[in-house]
Design an enzyme around this catalytic site. Structure first.
Site, PDB file in Angstrom:
ATOM      1  N   GLY A  52       0.828  -1.195   0.000  1.00  0.00           N
ATOM      2  CA  GLY A  52       0.000   0.000   0.000  1.00  0.00           C
ATOM      3  C   GLY A  52       0.866   1.250   0.000  1.00  0.00           C
ATOM      4  O   GLY A  52       2.079   1.190   0.200  1.00  0.00           O
ATOM      5  N   ASP A  53       0.254   2.409  -0.191  1.00  0.00           N
ATOM      6  CA  ASP A  53       1.019   3.640  -0.383  1.00  0.00           C
ATOM      7  C   ASP A  53       1.865   4.007   0.824  1.00  0.00           C
ATOM      8  O   ASP A  53       3.050   4.366   0.681  1.00  0.00           O
ATOM      9  CB  ASP A  53       0.109   4.800  -0.790  1.00  0.00           C
ATOM     10  CG  ASP A  53      -1.049   5.025   0.184  1.00  0.00           C
ATOM     11  OD1 ASP A  53      -1.233   4.217   1.111  1.00  0.00           O
ATOM     12  OD2 ASP A  53      -1.770   6.021   0.001  1.00  0.00           O
ATOM     13  N   ASN A  54       1.304   3.913   2.016  1.00  0.00           N
ATOM     14  CA  ASN A  54       2.077   4.335   3.190  1.00  0.00           C
ATOM     15  C   ASN A  54       3.198   3.361   3.526  1.00  0.00           C
ATOM     16  O   ASN A  54       4.304   3.779   3.882  1.00  0.00           O
ATOM     17  CB  ASN A  54       1.144   4.517   4.390  1.00  0.00           C
ATOM     18  CG  ASN A  54       0.332   5.791   4.285  1.00  0.00           C
ATOM     19  OD1 ASN A  54       0.888   6.881   4.227  1.00  0.00           O
ATOM     20  ND2 ASN A  54      -0.980   5.657   4.234  1.00  0.00           N
ATOM     21  N   ALA A  55       2.935   2.062   3.416  1.00  0.00           N
ATOM     22  CA  ALA A  55       3.988   1.083   3.673  1.00  0.00           C
ATOM     23  C   ALA A  55       5.101   1.216   2.644  1.00  0.00           C
ATOM     24  O   ALA A  55       6.291   1.117   2.976  1.00  0.00           O
ATOM     25  CB  ALA A  55       3.410  -0.324   3.666  1.00  0.00           C
ATOM     26  N   SER A  57       5.872   3.992   1.084  1.00  0.00           N
ATOM     27  CA  SER A  57       6.580   5.225   1.452  1.00  0.00           C
ATOM     28  C   SER A  57       7.591   4.957   2.557  1.00  0.00           C
ATOM     29  O   SER A  57       8.696   5.511   2.557  1.00  0.00           O
ATOM     30  CB  SER A  57       5.585   6.289   1.922  1.00  0.00           C
ATOM     31  OG  SER A  57       4.781   6.738   0.866  1.00  0.00           O
TER      32      SER A  57
END
Length: 309
Positions: A52-55, A57
């Protein structure tokens, strides 16, 4: 890291209906030959499990070990902390997931309107965001103390209230307030919301020594220092922080393809600047943070009533 048979049963499914699971940094498959030829790519292409985007990042900014963290001031606001174990706090809306690296976990506190709150104010007062930020920066300590208190719950709130009925509030308005006061209030309110999120992580056992600062809001040193002071930890701005998710996804692909050591691939980019808590402003901010928290507690029931009308 496995399918829940209980959850599958609740949907009338079982494990036989589900695809196999792989780590985010492991090979999930190969790019189809027809696509590889169409795109002009030589040789086989590994497809990693991904994230996912935050992981992703986190991998891009080097947040890979327990105790590593980043704070994102994007449209929403995220405080992401890598952990060595599953450490949930559902009562305060803390996300607790597998990290996208083997054997690692992470927590997230999430607020729904961070930089989005500043863009909302920009539209209301007809000023560019950069102009609003500059105005807030020029307020002295006394003027900051006299600014309204802002609850940034324009789209409800997730951490720590998990309250879809919560609403945005500007409290304490007077004729003396101008756009600069409102801009300061909004930036401070977002910093307070992130401080609430950190308190929720702490309640689940996470204590941070520092965190990386990412997202569009990280371009403002003033906002970075405000958040550092509200949370009580230094915040680091890294080179390339704005492309962290894309870089993290690429790193996961590299790990899947080459099988390299995570610690050697997922390094933190160069630190450009560090924002430290301002001890001279901390007492003032803590008084206002206490008032911020009292306001939500006083208004929570009214938010629910308002949403039913």
């Amino acid at each position: 890291r496995d399918w829940s048979e209980r959850m599958l049963a609740a949907t009338g499914l079982d494990v036989s209906h589900m695809p196999g699971l792989v780590e985010s940094s492991a090979v999930a498959g190969q790019l189809r030959e027809e696509l590889r030829r169409e795109w002009g790519i030589d040789g086989p292409v590994v497809v990693a499990g991904g994230a996912g985007d935050n992981a992703a990042s986190a991998v891009g900014i080097g947040v890979i070990q327990a105790g590593d963290a980043f704070l994102s001031l994007g449209s929403s606001g995220v405080l992401f902390a890598a952990t060595a174990r599953h450490a949930p706090n559902p009562q305060q809306g803390v996300h607790a997931f597998c990290h996208c690296l083997p054997g690692q976990w992470h927590q997230m506190s999430v607020i729904l309107s961070a930089a989005a709150s500043l863009h909302w104010l920009s539209g209301v007062v007809g000023r560019e965001v950069a102009e609003l930020v500059a105005g807030a920066e020029h307020l002295n300590a006394t003027q900051q103390t006299q600014a309204p208190i802002f609850l940034p719950y324009l789209n409800g709130e997730r951490t720590p209230h998990n309250d879809a009925n919560a609403k945005g509030v500007l409290f304490g308005m007077t004729p003396a307030h101008d756009a600069a006061h409102l801009a300061y209030a909004v930036m401070e309110g977002v910093a307070f919301a992130m401080a609430d999120g950190y308190a929720a992580l702490q309640a689940a056992g996470t204590v941070l020594q520092s965190a990386a600062l990412v997202g569009g809001g990280s371009r403002s040193a003033f906002w970075g220092e405000l958040c550092a002071t509200a949370l009580g930890i230094p915040l680091r701005r890294h080179a390339g922080a704005e492309v962290g998710a894309a870089l993290g996804a690429a790193r996961l692909g590299r790990l899947a393809h080459r099988g390299e050591d995570v610690a050697k691939v997922c390094v933190a980019p160069e630190i450009l600047e560090t924002y430290h808590p301002d001890s001279g402003r901390q007492e003032q901010l803590m008084r206002r943070l206490a008032q911020y928290r009292r306001l939500y507690a006083s208004l929570a029931e009214e938010f629910s009533r308002f949403s039913r009308t």
